[in-house]
Design a protein around this motif. Structure first.
Motif, short mmCIF file in Angstrom:
data_model
loop_
_atom_site.label_atom_id
_atom_site.label_comp_id
_atom_site.label_asym_id
_atom_site.label_seq_id
_atom_site.Cartn_x
_atom_site.Cartn_y
_atom_site.Cartn_z
N SER A 1 0.84 -1.21 0.00
CA SER A 1 0.00 0.00 0.00
C SER A 1 0.87 1.25 0.00
O SER A 1 1.88 1.31 0.69
N ARG B 1 -0.09 3.78 1.53
CA ARG B 1 -0.27 4.30 2.89
C ARG B 1 0.63 3.51 3.83
O ARG B 1 0.40 2.34 4.10
N ASN C 1 -4.44 0.58 6.45
CA ASN C 1 -5.03 -0.69 6.86
C ASN C 1 -4.13 -1.89 6.59
O ASN C 1 -4.07 -2.82 7.39
N THR C 2 -3.46 -1.88 5.46
CA THR C 2 -2.58 -3.01 5.15
C THR C 2 -1.42 -3.07 6.14
O THR C 2 -1.07 -4.15 6.64
N VAL D 1 -7.00 -3.65 -1.91
CA VAL D 1 -7.63 -3.91 -3.21
C VAL D 1 -7.71 -2.60 -3.96
O VAL D 1 -8.26 -1.61 -3.44
N TRP E 1 -9.12 -1.41 -7.60
CA TRP E 1 -9.84 -1.84 -8.80
C TRP E 1 -9.87 -3.35 -8.90
O TRP E 1 -9.54 -3.93 -9.92
N TYR E 2 -10.20 -3.97 -7.79
CA TYR E 2 -10.42 -5.41 -7.69
C TYR E 2 -9.16 -6.22 -8.00
O TYR E 2 -9.25 -7.40 -8.33
N ASP F 1 -14.97 -3.08 -0.68
CA ASP F 1 -16.18 -3.55 -1.35
C ASP F 1 -16.16 -5.08 -1.51
O ASP F 1 -15.67 -5.60 -2.52
N ALA G 1 -12.18 -3.23 5.08
CA ALA G 1 -11.86 -1.99 5.78
C ALA G 1 -11.62 -0.90 4.75
O ALA G 1 -11.21 -1.19 3.62
N ASP G 2 -11.83 0.35 5.16
CA ASP G 2 -11.66 1.45 4.21
C ASP G 2 -10.93 2.64 4.83
O ASP G 2 -9.91 3.08 4.34
#
Ligand SMILES: Cc1cc2nc3c(=O)[nH]c(=O)nc-3n(C[C@H](O)[C@H](O)[C@H](O)COP(=O)(O)O)c2cc1C
Length: 177
Positions: A9, A11, A15-16, A78, A80-81, A117, A149-150
């Protein structure tokens, strides 16, 4: 046993990153944030005289740390999936190492996925890509833990995790504790 967490990520404290830290809370490990490194897209030199390598970025430095690890935890949000570009570019570059007889075999790979999502069903392609890549490179794919999570602190504040998280953690702990 050396344990390495690779955070795909951008970030560094998202979250990751938090999922990796909670997954490995009692296990000594090194962390690589791919966003800290300069990585070029892979080139396909197979039909040229150019060796299959690119020494103009940080890939070889990253692979020195990778080479020293037995247990590799790949983490990605994730996007774009799919996995992030950061992780995809890093994995694409494994082609350079593969071509130059880097020994991937005997490494064990654990995958952590975080998405907003319905990632358990909508991001299955990430597991497929990593699993098949491991098979090709003769690494052992140990499984995936996927978390929904977002917001940037969602995983840090999460009270509990899905069973896949605990099962994957148990697999790792049979190796390192
Ligand atoms: C560019 C971008 C694309 C994203 N695409 C998806 C997606 O396709 N599916 C999904 O479930 N979440 C998607 N998300 C949400 C992230 O997966 C989610 O916010 C995740 O928790 C971020 O993890 P991080 O804090 O480690 O970066 C996307 C986020 C961004 C910034």
């Amino acid at each position: 046993m050396t344990v390495l967490f690779i955070n795909g990520s951008p970030r560094q404290h998202g979250n990751t990153a938090a999922l990796g830290e909670r997954f490995l809370h009692d296990i000594p490990h090194d962390t690589l944030n791919l966003g800290d490194y300069h990585l070029n897209f892979v080139q396909d030199f197979r039909d040229t005289d150019h060796p299959q390598m690119d020494a103009t970025d940080d890939y070889e430095q990253l692979m020195k740390t990778f080479a020293a690890a037995d247990e590799i935890i790949l983490g990605t949000p994730v996007y774009w999936y799919a996995m992030t570009g950061q992780l995809k570019v890093f994995m694409d570059r494994w082609f350079d190492s593969y071509t130059n007889d880097f020994d991937f075999s005997h490494k064990r790979v654990y995958l952590l996925v975080v998405g907003a999502d319905q990632p358990q069903t909508k991001a299955l392609g990430i597991t497929q890509a990593v699993q098949h890549s491991c098979e090709w490179l003769q690494m052992h794919f140990e499984g995936t833990a996927t978390v929904t999570a977002d917001g940037p602190d969602d995983v840090r504040n999460m009270a509990d995790f899905p069973s896949s998280f605990w099962q994957l953690g148990s697999r790792l702990r049979t190796r390192v504790i």
